[in-house]
Design an enzyme around this catalytic site. Structure first.
Site, PDB file in Angstrom:
ATOM      1  CB  CYS A 241       9.359 103.510-104.463  1.00  0.00           C
ATOM      2  SG  CYS A 241      10.326 104.042-105.910  1.00  0.00           S
TER       3      CYS A 241
ATOM      4  CB  CYS B 295      -8.314  67.729-118.343  1.00  0.00           C
ATOM      5  SG  CYS B 295      -9.533  67.918-117.016  1.00  0.00           S
TER       6      CYS B 295
ATOM      7  CB  CYS C 234       2.866 112.646-103.630  1.00  0.00           C
ATOM      8  SG  CYS C 234       3.398 111.986-102.037  1.00  0.00           S
TER       9      CYS C 234
END
Length: 518
Positions: free
Chosen positions: A499, A234, A459
């Site tokens: 891309c 924790c 596209c």
């Protein structure tokens, strides 16, 4: 160019309403449940809830949508999903009934579990009613919120989120442990196990010194718990020497695990902290102390700056969870599973364990430690990734807090459908199956590459690929502003695929791998 609805983007706009108005307005199906399936990476099963719906039914459902902006395009969305599913079904087995779906049963620490999905120790399991409701909805077990003997007083507010649209990208919490008296919590666990004997009840505990760890562990065993988890992780404890202070000290992890292991017969599962450079150090300490399994990871220490999360004008470090932490959690799981000591392949460690003594004085036989994966699990595919790296179950927290226990439906159905499509009969066959694919960076193939390929039908001509390649890649994409068409320049492309990652319509794919040009 062909413009089509972006299925997951539209489904993500859905508010996932309780008692959904769209379903109440639909006479023959449950469009809200179908959209929820899409939202949780289970689109291949969306048809199950709208199979008998007419166009008029779906139009009525859309008219009833209470979205704060524009109604979800329910009819168009489900039509697009159906078209996509039909393409998939042409090459993949599609189970038509639950009877055709494989079982998700799996053993964890020799405990039979009906499926691998557990509630993680947190705010989602703090009383009997909550856990009982989760069990009834299909969760296999619970790692109950950590029990201690300290006086826990929580702050307000105690949560903050980094949002992506209307959903959590990451979630920060300042909660500590259970606020109930420890006797009350163990009574709750006793009743849960009595009333739900086939469910798995794990007590998460935290002591401040040796005697407390032993006392709490024995109380868990006396309550009928199936196992005990040791919270060494924790990140926001008020007292020093507890929580991640322990998890960062391999020696303390070893000592406390050994104390508990000698005191109880049930499996002992230390929970690791990610707030450490080398997680293998405390993990090996737990292993040599006799741990049966390891839970990982707890939340990551973090800071968010929202003034809405201030407590009387003050802020603090606290734990970060949710989708953003999944890659980090998977990294830690991979490091531990690949450790030859933890996976039982190290000869020296086997001999060391063979000559050690257990709590009953008999030689301890070496075996591989098992793993329970935690961190950013929201869909069945997230869970699958942990399983394929070696986990035999997974624990879910933040997704339950955001969406409710109901996500168990898609966790189960999605994983079952995946197994059916692959022809996998036993979930255990998937455990660790991706490990051989992980190698050191120096061992990766650096002699070949794959070029990106643009799908002209998908596209839309936004030019995002051009911008990203120009400013963040290798200037290998040109953009014709008249036709709004990008073009890849093969002589400049290095196959980095930035891309493909930025394309918002998924119009850029991958070609086959080829040798690099010299």
């Amino acid at each position: 160019m062909k413009k089509t609805l972006h299925i997951r983007e539209e489904a993500a706009r859905c508010l996932l309403c309780d008692d959904a108005p769209c379903t109440k307005a639909c006479k023959t199906g449950d469009p809200a449940r179908a959209i929820r399936a899409i939202r949780f990476d289970n689109a291949m099963n969306a048809w199950r809830w709208t199979e008998g719906c007419s166009d008029a039914d779906l139009e009525q459902a859309e008219q009833a949508c209470i979205h704060y902006d524009q109604p979800i395009r329910i009819k168009e969305l489900l039509s697009a999903v159906e078209a996509e599913s039909n393409k998939e079904q042409a090459t993949a087995f599609e189970p038509k009934s639950n009877e055709e779906l494989p079982s998700l049963s799996i053993d964890f620490c020799d405990i039979p579990c009906e499926n691998p999905f557990f509630l993680a120790s947190s705010a989602i399991c703090t009383n009997y009613e909550m856990v009982a409701r989760a069990f009834e909805q299909g969760w296999a077990g619970v790692f109950y919120k950590t029990i201690c003997k300290q006086d826990i007083r929580e702050v307000s507010p105690r949560f903050d989120a980094v949002k992506s649209g209307t959903t959590f990208a990451g979630f920060r919490n300042m909660e500590q442990l259970s606020e109930n008296p420890h006797e009350v919590d163990f009574d709750i666990l006793r009743r849960l196990k009595q009333n739900y004997p086939t469910k798995i009840v794990v007590a998460s505990i935290m002591g401040q010194y040796e005697e407390e760890w032993i006392e709490l562990a024995k109380m868990a065993e006396d309550a009928g718990c199936d196992a005990v988890e040791l919270n060494f992780s924790c990140p926001q404890m008020r007292l020093a020497g507890m929580g991640s202070d322990v998890g960062q000290d391999a020696e303390l992890v070893t000592f406390y695990t050994a104390y508990v292991k000698r005191s109880v017969q049930i499996p002992v599962i230390p929970k690791m902290t990610p707030n450490i450079t080398q997680i293998n150090q405390p993990a090996m300490g737990a292993y040599f102390a006799g741990a049966d399994a390891i839970s990982a990871i707890n939340t990551i220490k973090s800071v968010t700056m929202s003034p809405d999360a201030e407590v009387s004008g003050k802020q603090t470090l606290s734990g970060y969870s949710g989708r953003a932490v999944k890659p980090i959690a998977l990294r830690y799981i991979l490091e531990m599973v690949k450790n030859p000591i933890l996976n039982g392949q190290d000869r020296e460690s086997r001999e060391r364990l063979a000559h050690s003594s257990s709590h009953d004085g008999q030689p301890t036989m070496s075996k591989k430690v098992q793993f329970s994966g935690i961190g950013g699990i929201e869909t069945w595919h997230d869970a699958l990734e942990f399983i394929q790296l070696g986990c035999r179950n997974v624990q879910v927290c933040t997704a339950d807090m955001e969406y409710g226990y109901r996500i168990i439906d898609d966790l189960i159905l999605g994983l079952q459908t995946y197994m059916a499509r692959r022809g996998v009969e036993h979930l255990a066959d998937l455990v660790g199956e991706q490990l051989p694919n992980f190698v050191l960076p120096s061992d990766l193939d650096r002699e070949t590459m794959t070029y990106p390929r643009i799908d002209r039908d998908r596209c839309v001509g936004c030019g995002r690929c051009h911008v990203s390649c120009l400013d963040g890649g290798h200037q290998a994409i040109t953009f014709d502003k008249e036709t709004r068409q990008p073009h890849i320049v093969g002589t400049k492309c290095v196959g980095c695929h930035l891309c493909r990652l930025v394309c918002p319509t998924g119009a850029i794919g991958i070609t086959k791998r080829v040798n690099k040009k010299r």
